[in-house]
Enzyme design. Structure first.
Site, short mmCIF file in Angstrom:
data_model
loop_
_atom_site.label_atom_id
_atom_site.label_comp_id
_atom_site.label_asym_id
_atom_site.label_seq_id
_atom_site.Cartn_x
_atom_site.Cartn_y
_atom_site.Cartn_z
N LYS A 208 0.87 -1.16 0.11
CA LYS A 208 0.08 0.08 0.01
C LYS A 208 0.82 1.37 0.05
O LYS A 208 1.96 1.14 0.44
CB LYS A 208 -1.00 -0.16 1.25
N ARG A 249 -3.29 -10.04 5.38
CA ARG A 249 -3.76 -10.30 3.67
C ARG A 249 -2.31 -9.65 2.83
O ARG A 249 -2.21 -8.62 2.98
CB ARG A 249 -4.93 -9.56 3.44
#
Ligand code: PMM
Length: 268
Positions: A208, A249
């Site tokens: 991210k 995840r």
């Protein structure tokens, strides 16, 4: 042992002209690879939830994910469906998915909670404040971890009211969803407030932007490449494991598997 959700994105391959079957084959092969690398769950998604991502709609989404889920389940893999569409969630569970991973926590589709209740699948509730096109406008917090925890608690209540047993719930603080750079770090520092909610905690930091920002600062002349973001993700996975999250995840399952093994060895 902290679980590892491997990300299986089923999106058209812009470099191939082989069409749908090639995309499906590629996604299945990728999923099986992640499983061999140590993924405990394969998280299959057909629509990007990234900031600014285009929405494709449930029909296209199902066309992409269902054949992939069927094949992964046939190969014995535990599968979750990453969707905020109730119709896709229901179809995915019929195809063998055991978990519905809804980054919107039931806010995007009014039918989601009742649908999940009926399927009997586990339900991962993400913290969310709006669709990716305008989510940064909603990134206002005074105490981010406390507010995320209290909004998740509200969603847990809604899920229970819709008939989803609390034991079936997983909560996810939604890193990057309606949170700008530093807010994500503040949220991670307060991760124990999310763990204290009670349900299993899932967290997604993989590749991210908030990680890339730190990497760019650390080495301004280098690109924040995928490899560097995967290394950064392995570090956040190890740190999250220490706070007691149930699963992380990630895209690069092997790197996170190794990082978790080292973190667990440290813990003894
Ligand atoms: N992030 C993305 C997609 N799905 N699901 C959960 N539970 N948690 C997340 O943080 C999450 C998610 C967006 O990232 P991607 O486009 O790299 O998959």
């Amino acid at each position: 042992m902290t679980g590892i959700w491997g990300i299986v994105n089923v999106t058209p391959d812009s470099f191939s002209d082989g069409g749908r079957y090639l995309d499906v084959d590629r996604a299945v092969a990728h999923g099986l690879r992640l499983r061999a690398d140590g993924a405990t769950v394969l998280d299959v998604g057909g629509e990007s939830t990234r900031p600014g991502a285009e929405r494709v709609g449930p029909d296209v989404e199902q066309e992409r994910v269902l054949p992939v889920i069927e094949q992964l389940v046939a190969a014995g893999a535990p599968v979750s469906i990453d969707t905020f569409n109730a119709a896709t969630a229901a179809a995915a569970v019929r195809a063998g998915a055991r978990i519905v991973n809804d980054v919107s926590g039931g806010l995007a589709d009014p039918d989601m909670l009742a649908t999940v209740a009926e399927t009997g699948a586990d339900y991962a509730i993400g913290h969310w404040r709006g669709f990716s096109s305008d989510m940064y406008a909603q990134a206002e917090y005074r105490r981010v971890a406390r507010e995320v925890a209290s909004e998740l608690k509200e969603r847990m209540g809604e899920a229970a009211a819709a008939g989803i047993a609390p034991s079936r719930l997983i909560v996810d603080p939604g890193i990057g969803f309606a949170k700008a750079g530093a807010q994500n770090w503040e949220l991670l520092r307060g991760l124990d407030e999310i763990v204290a909610l009670g349900p299993r905690v899932l967290i997604g930091t993989s590749r991210k932007r908030f990680l890339a920002e730190v990497l760019t600062h650390a080495a301004p002349d280098d690109d924040a490449t995928e490899a560097r973001r995967d290394l950064a993700t392995a570090v956040t996975s190890a740190l999250a494991a220490r706070v007691g999250v149930w699963a992380v995840r990630v895209h690069d399952v092997a790197a996170t598997r190794d990082a978790l093994a080292i973190a667990h060895a440290w813990e003894g």
